[in-house]
Structure formats: structure tokens, C-alpha cells
Scaffold this motif. Structure first.
Motif, PDB file in Angstrom:
ATOM      1  N   UNK A 115      28.451   0.774 -80.161  1.00 23.52           N
ATOM      2  CA  UNK A 115      28.597   2.288 -79.496  1.00 23.52           C
ATOM      3  C   UNK A 115      29.742   3.027 -80.030  1.00 23.52           C
ATOM      4  N   UNK A 116      29.195   4.383 -80.050  1.00 24.53           N
ATOM      5  CA  UNK A 116      30.322   5.425 -80.173  1.00 24.53           C
ATOM      6  C   UNK A 116      30.638   5.795 -78.928  1.00 24.53           C
ATOM      7  N   UNK A 117      31.523   6.934 -78.802  1.00 28.44           N
ATOM      8  CA  UNK A 117      31.841   7.633 -77.422  1.00 28.44           C
ATOM      9  C   UNK A 117      30.789   8.286 -77.127  1.00 28.44           C
ATOM     10  N   UNK A 118      30.039   8.065 -76.150  1.00 29.88           N
ATOM     11  CA  UNK A 118      28.746   8.535 -75.663  1.00 29.88           C
ATOM     12  C   UNK A 118      29.293   9.827 -75.054  1.00 29.88           C
ATOM     13  N   UNK A 119      28.682  11.053 -75.573  1.00 29.50           N
ATOM     14  CA  UNK A 119      28.699  12.454 -74.897  1.00 29.50           C
ATOM     15  C   UNK A 119      29.818  13.148 -75.151  1.00 29.50           C
ATOM     16  N   UNK A 120      30.647  12.547 -75.931  1.00 27.35           N
ATOM     17  CA  UNK A 120      32.325  13.353 -75.967  1.00 27.35           C
ATOM     18  C   UNK A 120      32.232  14.672 -77.141  1.00 27.35           C
ATOM     19  N   UNK A 121      31.070  14.383 -78.042  1.00 28.23           N
ATOM     20  CA  UNK A 121      31.088  15.282 -79.229  1.00 28.23           C
ATOM     21  C   UNK A 121      30.597  16.634 -78.680  1.00 28.23           C
TER      22      UNK A 121
END
Length: 172
Positions: A115-121
Motif C-alpha cells: 500500500x501507499x498512503x491512500x488519499x494523501x497526495x
């Protein structure tokens, strides 16, 4: 509480370069691979991923679509719909998307997921809250009957890495 330090790995890197069963794309409901992680997936994995997303069509918030990886090393790409195109992200959709990624991984009998950090970009969701939600879901999932052996949180920058590590360490 179990010790999950062997099953949950948090590190800095490029999620598109991992050789795991599935990588997660923080997707929009249109499944348009624009910028950020999605753009990197399209650029490195090839246009066939976007074509497959186009065939799937729209996806409800919190839902997960699975595609082939194109030229990436992963076996699958999980497109987790955390936001509508051009809008912000909320905690409920991060939680539901993360849970649904684990459900899909179990259905496919996968052993590893990243997983990346979902929705933080582009979604603008607060990093620390994201880390708390995603790590809570991962720990809850591993506390049950799971075949998943490794959960990777692959963060793009030092700040994200530091936040995820601190939140994880605070839990143990």
C-alpha cells in the motif's frame, strides 16, 4: 495484542518497483490513472493498465477493482476508489478501500500486498490520520484468519515514512 513487526513492513520506496502479489493504487472512481501513484503505475506499467481500467468503468467509493500489472513485477494492481475525480478524500473511504483490498487479497489467496498512503497526495487527506486508519485495518485483518504473510506500506518521502513508523510504533 500480537506482535506484527514481522508481517507489517514500513519503508520508503517506489511501489511500482516491488515484486509482490498486489500493489494498491489510490484510485478515483473513474479509474483514470492521472498523476501521483496512479500516474507512475501507468507510466511504468504501460497503457494496457489504463485500457483495462476503461473496460471496468466506474467504481463505487470504497470499492476495489483488480487489473493485470502490465510491465510491473507485481501479479496484480488493486485500484482502491478513495475519491471521486477532482474531489477530496474522507476517512470512511480510506477505511473501506483498505478493508476491501484485504478482502480481494484473501479471495485471490495472495501472500503479500503493498500500500501507499491512500488519499494523501492529490486527495489531500491528513497523513497521520491516514496512517492510523490504514494500520488499524491492517492489524485488525492480521488478527483474524488471514493467509497474508507480508503487508508493505511503501512511502514516497521521508515525512510519510516517519509518520507511518511513529504511528506503528505507538501501537506496540
Amino acid at each position: 495484542m500480537k506482535d506484527f513487526t514481522e508481517k507489517i513492513i514500513i519503508r520508503k520506496g517506489d511501489i511500482t518497483e516491488l515484486n509482490v502479489d498486489a500493489i494498491v493504487n489510490p484510485a478515483n472512481t473513474e479509474l483514470f490513472l492521472g498523476s501521483g501513484v496512479a500516474g507512475a503505475i501507468r507510466q511504468k506499467g504501460g497503457e494496457s493498465i489504463q485500457y483495462e481500467c476503461n473496460e471496468i468503468g466506474q467504481l463505487g467509493l470504497g470499492r476495489v477493482a483488480v487489473t493485470k500489472p502490465g510491465r510491473l513485477q507485481a501479479k496484480y494492481i488493486f485500484h482502491a476508489a478513495v475519491m471521486h475525480l477532482g474531489t477530496s478524500v474522507d476517512s470512511y473511504n480510506i477505511k473501506k478501500s483498505t478493508e476491501n483490498c484485504f478482502k480481494r487479497a484473501e479471495e485471490l489467496k495472495l501472500k503479500s500486498i503493498a500500500f501507499p498512503a491512500l488519499g494523501t497526495g492529490i486527495g489531500g487527506f491528513p497523513l497521520e490520520e491516514c496512517a492510523k486508519i490504514m494500520l488499524d485495518v491492517a492489524i485488525k485483518h492480521l488478527s483474524g484468519n488471514s493467509d497474508i504473510e507480508k503487508i508493505y506500506f511503501i512511502l514516497f518521502d521521508d515525512k510519510s515514512l516517519e509518520v507511518f513508523k511513529r504511528v506503528f510504533n505507538d501501537k506496540f
